[in-house]
Design an enzyme around this catalytic site. Structure first.
Site, PDB file in Angstrom:
ATOM      1  N   GLU A 151       0.798  -1.240   0.000  1.00  0.00           N
ATOM      2  CA  GLU A 151       0.000   0.000   0.000  1.00  0.00           C
ATOM      3  C   GLU A 151       0.830   1.290   0.000  1.00  0.00           C
ATOM      4  O   GLU A 151       0.589   2.189   0.804  1.00  0.00           O
ATOM      5  CB  GLU A 151      -0.957  -0.005   1.209  1.00  0.00           C
ATOM      6  CG  GLU A 151      -1.836  -1.244   1.253  1.00  0.00           C
ATOM      7  CD  GLU A 151      -2.752  -1.303   2.479  1.00  0.00           C
ATOM      8  OE1 GLU A 151      -2.601  -0.463   3.369  1.00  0.00           O
ATOM      9  OE2 GLU A 151      -3.618  -2.185   2.514  1.00  0.00           O
ATOM     10  N   GLU A 264      -6.065 -10.700  -1.486  1.00  0.00           N
ATOM     11  CA  GLU A 264      -6.867 -10.510  -0.266  1.00  0.00           C
ATOM     12  C   GLU A 264      -8.354 -10.403  -0.577  1.00  0.00           C
ATOM     13  O   GLU A 264      -9.063  -9.539  -0.054  1.00  0.00           O
ATOM     14  CB  GLU A 264      -6.412  -9.238   0.482  1.00  0.00           C
ATOM     15  CG  GLU A 264      -4.931  -9.213   0.798  1.00  0.00           C
ATOM     16  CD  GLU A 264      -4.502  -8.036   1.658  1.00  0.00           C
ATOM     17  OE1 GLU A 264      -5.376  -7.338   2.216  1.00  0.00           O
ATOM     18  OE2 GLU A 264      -3.288  -7.815   1.781  1.00  0.00           O
TER      19      GLU A 264
END
Ligand code: XIL
Length: 355
Positions: A151, A264
């Site tokens: 991220e 995910e």
């Protein structure tokens, strides 16, 4: 769950079961002929619960530690590493012939409390490389792929390069990404080094901006000889979303020679009606549409959900809903398959039939 709701959810699941598929066929069995790896994030508690451990072993050809390899977990004090829980996961996976993804080496979250007190621009590189050297070497040869940086992009932070104003960026500058990938490559040349990111999957103007920034980042990493070999598309989906722009994005990533994993996946059902059977059916529909798009070109090499059972989903702790509880995963609270399971399995079988 009310008995009536449970029954109607089970009936909906049965209705989705294709006639040519044995009821007991697992996700990994369905995916195996295509070479696609499938699995889930798992926790220390889950691998130590017999029924859950059995479910993981049956369904998964790959797992990832949900929390136990993060900074906070592995480095409780500046001078102390603790691998107990992460080692237990790797041993469990080895015993069951399951591959392991490492998650993650460098992130703006899950930093230990001591970090902000100790880290400064003079020691930050050393802190980062020391963690990566120690952790990656510890698991050397046992990890399929590492989420080296997690991220790093946030277009809302309004930088020209799209990078998030994270502690690492503030302490080191954009070079932190290059340092991280190079350090990981040095310590385990066989693990596939991954850049992992959210907010890429459904089409939206914000996600499109993020896709642009991620493609630019992958190019920049290449130019700077940072070995980012794969992109992890987290895929925390919410409600029903359009995926029309995804193929183009995947094509761009492919052109860069970067491999792709879905890392995910889950479907937040908050926008759907409270009725469980309806919700479960709609969640399954999103799994079907998304996997259909992602697996069409046979470029994606692995699909991992962020948990197997609704019971343990991170959304149960994250969301405070007025009505109902999140049911974002393929198995329900009693570890029984939901419509999402059958939708996933069918898409994996379709991928296996494609040449
Ligand atoms: C989440 C875990 O699921 C939670 O248990 C924890 O409290 C916070 O982190 N993106 C990621 C994951 O890369 O590491 C996050 O996991 C979910 C979002």
């Amino acid at each position: 769950m009310l008995r009536r709701e449970f029954l109607s959810a089970s009936l909906a699941a049965l209705a989705l079961q294709p006639a040519d598929t044995p009821a007991e066929e697992s996700l990994k069995q369905a995916a195996a002929p295509s070479g696609l790896l499938v699995g889930s994030a798992v926790s220390y508690r889950e691998i130590n619960e017999a029924a859950f451990a059995q479910l993981i072993a049956r369904q998964c050809s790959i797992v990832v530690s949900e929390n136990d390899m993060k900074w906070k977990a592995l480095r409780p004090a500046p001078d102390k590493f603790d691998f107990t829980r992460a080692d237990a996961l790797v041993t469990f996976a080895e015993k069951n012939g399951i591959k392991v993804r490492g998650h993650n080496l460098c992130w703006h979250e899950a930093l230990p409390d001591w970090f902000s007190k100790i880290a400064n621009p003079d020691n930050a590189r050393e802190l980062l490389t020391n963690r990566i050297d120690t952790v990656v070497r510890h698991f050397k040869g046992k990890i399929h792929s590492w989420d080296v940086v997690n991220e790093a992009v946030d277009v809302k932070d309004m930088r020209a390069d799209g990078l998030r104003r994270s502690p690492w960026l503030n302490l080191i500058g954009p070079e932190y990404l290059v340092i991280a990938f190079r350090a990981a490559a040095k310590s385990d040349p066989d693990a596939i080094l991954t850049y992992n990111e959210y907010g890429l999957a459904p089409d939206s103007s914000q996600n499109e901006a993020k896709r642009r920034a991620v493609v630019a980042l992958l190019r920049w990493l290449k130019r700077n000889e940072a070995p980012a070999q794969a992109l992890g598309i987290q895929s925390h989906l919410k409600g029903k979303s359009p995926f029309a722009g995804l193929q183009h994005f995947l094509g761009e990533v492919r052109e860069l020679g970067v491999r792709v994993f879905v890392t995910e996946l889950d479907v937040n059902d908050e926008p759907f009606p409270v009725d469980i059977a309806t919700r479960d059916r709609m969640v399954a529909g999103v799994y079907r549409d998304y996997l259909h798009t992602m697996l069409e070109e046979r470029y994606v090499e692995a699909v991992l959900t962020w948990g197997l059972s609704d019971r343990d989903s991170w959304l149960r702790h994250r969301e405070n809903r007025a009505a109902g509880v999140p049911r974002p995963l393929p198995f329900d609270d009693r570890l029984q398959p939901k419509p999402a399971f059958f939708a996933m399995r069918e898409e994996f079988k379709k991928a296996s039939r494609r040449d």
